[in-house]
Structure formats: structure tokens, C-alpha cells
Design a protein around this motif. Sequence first.
Motif, PDB file in Angstrom:
ATOM      1  N   LEU A   5      65.281  35.991  52.737  1.00 24.05           N
ATOM      2  CA  LEU A   5      64.924  35.981  51.332  1.00 24.05           C
ATOM      3  C   LEU A   5      65.119  37.032  50.850  1.00 24.05           C
ATOM      4  CD1 LEU A   5      62.942  33.296  51.848  1.00 24.05           C
ATOM      5  CD2 LEU A   5      65.389  32.776  51.945  1.00 24.05           C
ATOM      6  N   ILE A   6      66.340  37.584  49.283  1.00 21.91           N
ATOM      7  CA  ILE A   6      65.904  38.654  49.181  1.00 21.91           C
ATOM      8  C   ILE A   6      65.761  38.138  47.902  1.00 21.91           C
ATOM      9  CG2 ILE A   6      66.743  40.531  47.846  1.00 21.91           C
ATOM     10  CD1 ILE A   6      67.312  40.450  50.995  1.00 21.91           C
ATOM     11  N   GLN A   7      63.850  38.592  47.375  1.00 23.08           N
ATOM     12  CA  GLN A   7      63.122  37.557  46.049  1.00 23.08           C
ATOM     13  C   GLN A   7      63.158  38.739  44.862  1.00 23.08           C
ATOM     14  OE1 GLN A   7      59.647  35.744  46.335  1.00 23.08           O
ATOM     15  NE2 GLN A   7      58.751  37.242  45.141  1.00 23.08           N
ATOM     16  N   MET A   8      64.109  38.830  43.651  1.00 21.66           N
ATOM     17  CA  MET A   8      64.387  39.888  43.005  1.00 21.66           C
ATOM     18  C   MET A   8      63.142  39.413  41.821  1.00 21.66           C
ATOM     19  SD  MET A   8      68.280  39.828  43.416  1.00 21.66           S
ATOM     20  CE  MET A   8      67.933  41.049  41.723  1.00 21.66           C
ATOM     21  N   THR A   9      62.813  40.667  41.042  1.00 19.32           N
ATOM     22  CA  THR A   9      62.993  40.627  38.938  1.00 19.32           C
ATOM     23  C   THR A   9      63.980  40.513  38.221  1.00 19.32           C
ATOM     24  OG1 THR A   9      60.469  40.570  40.076  1.00 19.32           O
ATOM     25  CG2 THR A   9      60.825  40.964  37.862  1.00 19.32           C
ATOM     26  N   PRO A  10      64.873  39.684  37.955  1.00 22.45           N
ATOM     27  CA  PRO A  10      66.473  40.240  36.842  1.00 22.45           C
ATOM     28  C   PRO A  10      65.920  40.067  35.693  1.00 22.45           C
ATOM     29  CG  PRO A  10      66.240  37.664  38.283  1.00 22.45           C
ATOM     30  CD  PRO A  10      64.831  38.606  38.910  1.00 22.45           C
ATOM     31  N   GLY A  11      66.771  41.359  34.905  1.00 26.03           N
ATOM     32  CA  GLY A  11      66.397  40.827  33.502  1.00 26.03           C
ATOM     33  C   GLY A  11      67.825  41.051  32.652  1.00 26.03           C
ATOM     34  N   THR A  12      67.915  41.267  32.045  1.00 22.61           N
ATOM     35  CA  THR A  12      69.826  41.238  30.903  1.00 22.61           C
ATOM     36  C   THR A  12      70.365  42.107  31.767  1.00 22.61           C
ATOM     37  OG1 THR A  12      68.492  42.068  29.101  1.00 22.61           O
ATOM     38  CG2 THR A  12      68.035  39.523  29.839  1.00 22.61           C
ATOM     39  N   GLU A  13      70.509  42.916  32.055  1.00 21.36           N
ATOM     40  CA  GLU A  13      70.636  44.446  32.343  1.00 21.36           C
ATOM     41  C   GLU A  13      71.174  43.997  33.664  1.00 21.36           C
ATOM     42  OE1 GLU A  13      71.440  46.859  30.474  1.00 21.36           O
ATOM     43  OE2 GLU A  13      70.158  45.918  28.855  1.00 21.36           O
ATOM     44  N   ARG A  14      72.676  43.540  34.049  1.00 22.36           N
ATOM     45  CA  ARG A  14      73.226  43.166  35.120  1.00 22.36           C
ATOM     46  C   ARG A  14      74.070  44.742  35.920  1.00 22.36           C
ATOM     47  NH1 ARG A  14      80.116  41.189  34.781  1.00 22.36           N
ATOM     48  NH2 ARG A  14      80.432  43.424  33.809  1.00 22.36           N
ATOM     49  N   ALA A  15      74.338  45.592  35.593  1.00 22.60           N
ATOM     50  CA  ALA A  15      74.430  47.002  36.153  1.00 22.60           C
ATOM     51  C   ALA A  15      73.077  47.398  37.580  1.00 22.60           C
ATOM     52  CB  ALA A  15      74.555  47.780  35.539  1.00 22.60           C
ATOM     53  N   VAL A  16      72.048  46.680  36.500  1.00 19.01           N
ATOM     54  CA  VAL A  16      70.490  47.107  36.979  1.00 19.01           C
ATOM     55  C   VAL A  16      69.892  46.265  38.334  1.00 19.01           C
ATOM     56  CG1 VAL A  16      68.311  46.500  37.015  1.00 19.01           C
ATOM     57  CG2 VAL A  16      69.422  48.143  35.102  1.00 19.01           C
ATOM     58  N   ASN A  17      70.839  44.756  38.081  1.00 23.54           N
ATOM     59  CA  ASN A  17      70.123  43.594  38.598  1.00 23.54           C
ATOM     60  C   ASN A  17      70.848  44.178  39.886  1.00 23.54           C
ATOM     61  OD1 ASN A  17      68.451  42.659  36.674  1.00 23.54           O
ATOM     62  ND2 ASN A  17      70.376  41.337  36.108  1.00 23.54           N
ATOM     63  N   ILE A  18      72.906  44.206  39.924  1.00 21.03           N
ATOM     64  CA  ILE A  18      73.359  44.657  41.032  1.00 21.03           C
ATOM     65  C   ILE A  18      72.277  45.250  42.011  1.00 21.03           C
ATOM     66  CG2 ILE A  18      75.387  45.416  42.054  1.00 21.03           C
ATOM     67  CD1 ILE A  18      76.621  44.050  38.986  1.00 21.03           C
ATOM     68  N   ALA A  19      71.871  46.173  41.000  1.00 26.37           N
ATOM     69  CA  ALA A  19      71.590  47.856  41.964  1.00 26.37           C
ATOM     70  C   ALA A  19      70.375  47.459  42.754  1.00 26.37           C
ATOM     71  CB  ALA A  19      71.299  49.129  40.894  1.00 26.37           C
ATOM     72  N   GLN A  20      69.070  46.494  41.944  1.00 21.69           N
ATOM     73  CA  GLN A  20      68.402  45.889  42.194  1.00 21.69           C
ATOM     74  C   GLN A  20      68.965  44.934  43.835  1.00 21.69           C
ATOM     75  OE1 GLN A  20      64.417  43.031  41.802  1.00 21.69           O
ATOM     76  NE2 GLN A  20      65.689  43.280  40.355  1.00 21.69           N
ATOM     77  N   ALA A  21      69.363  44.155  43.545  1.00 16.10           N
ATOM     78  CA  ALA A  21      70.425  43.512  45.068  1.00 16.10           C
ATOM     79  C   ALA A  21      70.529  44.406  45.948  1.00 16.10           C
ATOM     80  CB  ALA A  21      71.185  42.433  44.742  1.00 16.10           C
ATOM     81  N   GLN A  22      71.436  45.020  45.814  1.00 17.24           N
ATOM     82  CA  GLN A  22      72.200  46.078  46.821  1.00 17.24           C
ATOM     83  C   GLN A  22      71.106  46.649  47.831  1.00 17.24           C
ATOM     84  OE1 GLN A  22      74.302  48.291  43.705  1.00 17.24           O
ATOM     85  NE2 GLN A  22      76.516  47.044  45.164  1.00 17.24           N
ATOM     86  N   SER A  23      70.101  47.409  46.910  1.00 19.35           N
ATOM     87  CA  SER A  23      68.703  48.300  47.615  1.00 19.35           C
ATOM     88  C   SER A  23      67.836  47.023  48.861  1.00 19.35           C
ATOM     89  CB  SER A  23      67.906  48.524  46.044  1.00 19.35           C
ATOM     90  OG  SER A  23      66.450  49.345  47.160  1.00 19.35           O
ATOM     91  N   LEU A  24      67.506  45.873  48.083  1.00 19.64           N
ATOM     92  CA  LEU A  24      66.771  44.829  48.907  1.00 19.64           C
ATOM     93  C   LEU A  24      67.959  43.919  50.388  1.00 19.64           C
ATOM     94  CD1 LEU A  24      64.971  42.639  45.914  1.00 19.64           C
ATOM     95  CD2 LEU A  24      64.060  44.362  47.972  1.00 19.64           C
ATOM     96  N   VAL A  25      69.119  43.945  50.136  1.00 16.80           N
ATOM     97  CA  VAL A  25      69.954  43.593  51.061  1.00 16.80           C
ATOM     98  C   VAL A  25      69.645  45.292  51.921  1.00 16.80           C
ATOM     99  CG1 VAL A  25      72.483  42.967  51.536  1.00 16.80           C
ATOM    100  CG2 VAL A  25      71.124  42.124  49.423  1.00 16.80           C
ATOM    101  N   ALA A  26      70.062  46.533  51.520  1.00 21.36           N
ATOM    102  CA  ALA A  26      70.471  47.376  52.355  1.00 21.36           C
ATOM    103  C   ALA A  26      68.961  46.884  53.845  1.00 21.36           C
ATOM    104  CB  ALA A  26      70.401  48.457  51.945  1.00 21.36           C
ATOM    105  N   GLU A  27      68.044  47.269  52.828  1.00 22.30           N
ATOM    106  CA  GLU A  27      67.328  47.417  53.523  1.00 22.30           C
ATOM    107  C   GLU A  27      66.441  45.590  54.347  1.00 22.30           C
ATOM    108  OE1 GLU A  27      62.917  47.482  51.043  1.00 22.30           O
ATOM    109  OE2 GLU A  27      63.973  49.394  50.119  1.00 22.30           O
ATOM    110  N   ALA A  28      66.776  44.786  54.659  1.00 18.40           N
ATOM    111  CA  ALA A  28      66.267  43.680  54.571  1.00 18.40           C
ATOM    112  C   ALA A  28      67.517  43.331  56.397  1.00 18.40           C
ATOM    113  CB  ALA A  28      66.855  42.203  54.392  1.00 18.40           C
ATOM    114  N   VAL A  29      68.871  44.100  55.692  1.00 16.82           N
ATOM    115  CA  VAL A  29      69.625  44.395  57.113  1.00 16.82           C
ATOM    116  C   VAL A  29      69.381  45.445  57.951  1.00 16.82           C
ATOM    117  CG1 VAL A  29      71.888  45.211  57.600  1.00 16.82           C
ATOM    118  CG2 VAL A  29      71.817  43.385  56.091  1.00 16.82           C
TER     119      VAL A  29
END
Length: 280
Positions: A5-29
Motif C-alpha cells: 500500500l503506497i500511502q501518499m500526501t498529494p497536492g496540486t503539483e502533478r510532477a511532485v506527486n509523480i516523484a513521491q509515488a515513484q520514490s515510495l513504490v521503489a522503496e516498497a519493491v
Amino acid sequence: MRIALIQMTPGTERAVNIAQAQSLVAEAVREGQAELVLLPEVWSCLGGTRDVKLAASEVLPPPGEKGGELYEALRTMALEHGIWVHGGSIGERVEQEGETRLANTTLVFSPDGHEAARYRKIHLFDVVTPNGDGYRESATYVPGEEVTTVDINDVCTGLAICYDMRFAELFLALRAADVKMLLLPAAFTQQTGEAHWEVLLRARAIEMQAWVAACGTTGWYVEADGTERQTYGHSMVINPWGEVVLQLGAEPSWGVAEIDIELVEKTRQRMQVQENRRLI
């Protein structure tokens, strides 16, 4: 199967949100050996004006064709890590009666980068919560129409999003389709989360006699009028007997649970609810 489960705190900046998702997914894997990752609802853009949401959305391509930034980010996560990626939900730009609207849409990608499923949220969140906060999702989004399942590692899996969880008839339809696992991204409000999040998810697992994995956003975001709103987090995995086997807290994080699919049939044999059902 190991699900993260990749629990995020997103905002309105798409690029920042993508980077947050990529980082958490990489850690989980890397650290959790996840085989399937689940992102939260509208992780690509949470808050802001209707125009901000539209700008952060994209038109989805026909399956098999190249998509936009969000589509390709999800597909690339699957390919690079060799995992199943459930993309939570993103804003899908659609034209309806000459007007540009959004659909709240889930995408699922297989480890080879193939789009395996696409689901639009059926039930839109048009409510006033007990503390007086008003939400009108239908002002921006159009509802989906189709109950959707996908085979993930030969496991029949049902798809739902957030507010869908309050409508038992959807889950009875998924149970009739013989789903053994449900994946549900969310952006649940803090107030309704404290009251209903766990009890509703456990009820869905119990009535379907299936695994339920629910991944939420957490933390604060700002609406178009400047109102600050808080989402609940507490992402969780629940087994077919209704027991919580993984629960996160209120911080951006990830967690991994081992899904034993054999437990589904064991539970259904022990209590044959579907065979005893009389009302549809």
C-alpha cells in the motif's frame, strides 16, 4: 502474493506527486519485495480549482498505445520493477455533451507494461459531512457505469474507489463474479474516516469473503476556495474473515502484506454464505 500500500500526501503539483509515488513504490519493491503495489485515489492532483484538476488530468489512450505523462509513469513503474501496478485513480479527461469533464479512473498494469484493466468510479461523493463540510464530486466528475474485475496473477480481483465502499450492491455483484481480492484506493475525509473507514472495509471483506486492500491519501490539502481539508490515511489490508492484517498510520508511508489466496476458499467452505443467499 506480496501487496504494498503506497500511502501518499498529494497536492496540486502533478510532477511532485509523480516523484513521491515513484520514490515510495521503489522503496516498497526494494525493501518490501512487493509484487503488486496499490496507490491511493486522485494521487496525481488533490485539491485546487476545477481548472487545476483538468490541467493535471489527461486523455487516456486506447490500451496498447502510448499515453500521457501519468499513464506512462504508471506503465514504467510496472516495467522497471517487474510488478503489477494498480494506479490508484487519476483524472481522466473526457468530452461529454460538448463539455470537458473528468472521470475518476483506475488503471492496472501488468509486469510487462500491458494495461490489464480500466475502471471509472461509479458512485460520486455528493454529501455534506456532519461537521458541515460540503463535497460535490459530480460538479467536476462523471460517473462510471461498469462493474470491473481483472485477473492479477490468476486471482480474480474486483475494483472500486473510495465512496463506492458504502454501496453493498456493488460488492455483492463483485462476489457474484467470484472475486477473491478487492483493491480500493481512497481519499477518505478525516471525520468520516474516524467513524466508518475500518468498519465498512471489514464489512466488505466479510460479506464477500475475500481479501480487501484499501489505500488512502493522508494529510492536508487546499481546496479552490482556500479551505484546508484533511484526509484520513490508515490504509489497510483485511483478510476474508474480516481481520485487519496490516494498517498504516497518518503519515506518508508504505506497508506490505502477504496475501494467502487459499484462505478465501477455506473461509467460503467454512461458512457457505453465497450458497445460502436468497435475495439478490
